[in-house]
Design an enzyme around this catalytic site. Structure first.
Site, short mmCIF file in Angstrom:
data_model
loop_
_atom_site.label_atom_id
_atom_site.label_comp_id
_atom_site.label_asym_id
_atom_site.label_seq_id
_atom_site.Cartn_x
_atom_site.Cartn_y
_atom_site.Cartn_z
N ARG A 1 0.86 -1.18 0.00
CA ARG A 1 0.00 0.00 0.00
C ARG A 1 0.90 1.23 0.00
NH1 ARG A 1 -4.45 1.97 4.43
NH2 ARG A 1 -5.22 3.64 3.11
N GLU B 1 -19.85 0.89 8.10
CA GLU B 1 -20.25 -0.52 8.19
C GLU B 1 -20.97 -0.83 9.50
OE1 GLU B 1 -16.79 -3.04 7.46
OE2 GLU B 1 -16.18 -1.66 5.86
N HIS C 1 -7.97 7.07 0.11
CA HIS C 1 -8.83 5.89 0.32
C HIS C 1 -9.18 5.23 -1.01
CE1 HIS C 1 -10.62 7.83 4.21
NE2 HIS C 1 -9.73 6.90 4.56
N GLU D 1 -9.44 -3.48 1.85
CA GLU D 1 -8.35 -2.88 1.09
C GLU D 1 -7.21 -3.87 0.83
OE1 GLU D 1 -8.94 0.34 4.03
OE2 GLU D 1 -7.86 1.55 2.57
#
Ligand code: ADP
Length: 405
Positions: A97, A340, A186, A391
């Protein structure tokens, strides 16, 4: 090499003082092990390791740099007792990432010297993350020589924004010389949720129009038009847009000038707006956490109630604007820790979307925590969906795709 040689994909998320990892088997996209080394560079680094189906492990380690941290991860992955690999050579590729790829990088890429130079050149745009991301890549190159490293960037999903959406209306030389513009963050989460939503709605992703609300400690919304990012709330840095755990989100830029004239230094203003604002500043309990804010609001704390309303007001404002700009949407989608899990936050937001044809199904909303669900009524013309993000899996997928294509 065949596809099975690349089955095991290690995902690394290297932060300034931590190195998080997840190991996937791509045959059925299953996670085999995960964990992290935290407090790298301090006198108390710690390894936390959670192999699926085996005993977890937490132990103090020595990790002055990301290199030693990665060494501990590699050792525990092949440990005869708790390990999940026979040898490190089973790892087909490593996905990283990376925060900032600037304008140069529009898709995941194999890490070459040129790519590392781009990550380095973007350090002024991501001063906390890019150096740590690079350290993670360089540690992998050293400890796992010959294993391909793939960089997946937080900014890349947003590189499809039109010029009129990403430029700031300040003299052009600050864009041409300093690259000051909206980038958005994001991206890996927005990308994952965009694809998952298209699948859920049984629509080709190229035909999906959706407003993706990633609401967590850091929060951002992406307006997705025909499967691509059309606009997003975060900007040059993750400070712009929504009110967040400790970030202020949108304010009049003149506030910074005012604070500067009052005598605060650039660093002090930076800390104030990034670390001491948002929910932390507004909810009366000096906590950045949504759960604490909700508990305080429920016990009658007026500041906490107001902080919730400020948050919902701004989220709804962007959803309405994006709905118009993308010519209507197939769904408004909630993801991230708050999106969520917090039925309270979702309720406050959806109650503000009635003019768009989105009405809350209170019962479904209350029952939905961390699973895929439609939480709007059947009569709604704009459905509201909860879609858990992943992710790490997205990084693993992109990495696998690059090395097997
Ligand atoms: P990050 O941006 O650091 O990845 P997350 O996406 O994990 O953060 O989101 C963290 C936020 O989610 C916190 O504010 C936390 O309070 C909130 N959250 C997590 N679980 C719940 C829950 N059950 N109800 C309300 N808020 C929750």
């Amino acid at each position: 090499m065949s596809k099975t040689d690349y089955d095991k994909i290690l995902v690394i998320n290297s932060g300034s003082s931590s190195l998080k990892f997840m190991l996937f088997s791509m045959e059925h996209e299953t996670m085999i092990a995960k964990g992290l080394v935290e407090r790298i560079g301090t006198d108390k680094p710690r390894l936390v390791y959670k192999p699926v189906g085996k005993e977890p492990l937490t132990k103090d380690v020595s990790a002055p740099t990301h290199g030693e941290a990665l060494q501990h991860v590699c050792e525990v992955l092949v440990d005869p007792e708790r390990g999940v690999l026979k040898s490190l050579s089973e790892v087909g590729a490593i996905g990283h990432r990376v925060l900032h790829g600037g304008e140069a990088i529009t898709k995941p890429v194999l890490c070459s010297e040129e790519v590392k130079n781009i990550i380095r050149a973007c350090i002024p745009l991501g001063p906390l993350h890019n150096p740590a991301n690079l350290a993670g890549i360089e540690a992998c190159e050293k400890i796992c020589p010959g294993t391909p490293n793939v960089a997946v960037f937080d900014t890349q999903f947003h590189t499809t924004m039109p010029r009129y959406a990403y430029l700031y209306a300040i003299p052009m030389k600050y864009y041409t010389e300093d690259k000051i513009r909206k980038y958005g963050f994001h991206g890996t989460s927005h990308n994952f949720v965009t694809h998952a939503t298209a699948e859920f709605l049984k629509k080709p992703v190229e035909e999906l129009n959706a407003i993706i609300c990633h609401l967590g400690n850091g929060s951002s919304i992406a307006a997705v038009k025909n499967g691509k990012c059309f606009d997003t709330t975060m900007g040059l840095t993750p400070l712009q847009g929504l009110m967040m755990g400790t970030r202020c989100g949108d304010i009049d830029p003149a506030v910074c000038v005012f604070l500067g004239r009052k005598g605060l230094s650039p660093d002090e203003i930076d800390t104030l707006l990034n670390k001491k604002s948002g929910f932390y500043a507004m909810n009366g309990i000096a906590s950045a956490d949504m759960r604490d804010t909700i508990a305080a609001a429920e016990s009658g704390n007026e500041d906490a109630k107001n902080a919730m309303l400020m948050f919902a007001h701004r989220v709804a404002l962007y959803i309405g604007g994006y709905y118009t700009l993308i010519g209507g949407a197939d769904a408004v989608v909630f993801t991230g820790g708050i999106g969520e899990n917090s039925d309270e936050a979702r309720q406050l937001i959806i109650e503000r979307l009635n003019a768009l044809g989105c009405f809350l199904d209170a019962e479904k909303n209350r029952a939905t925590h961390g699973q895929v669900a439609v939480i709007s009524t059947k009569e709604s013309t704009l459905p509201a969906i909860v879609m858990p993000t992943n992710e790490e899996l997205m990084i693993a997928r992109e990495t696998y795709r690059i090395v097997t294509q």
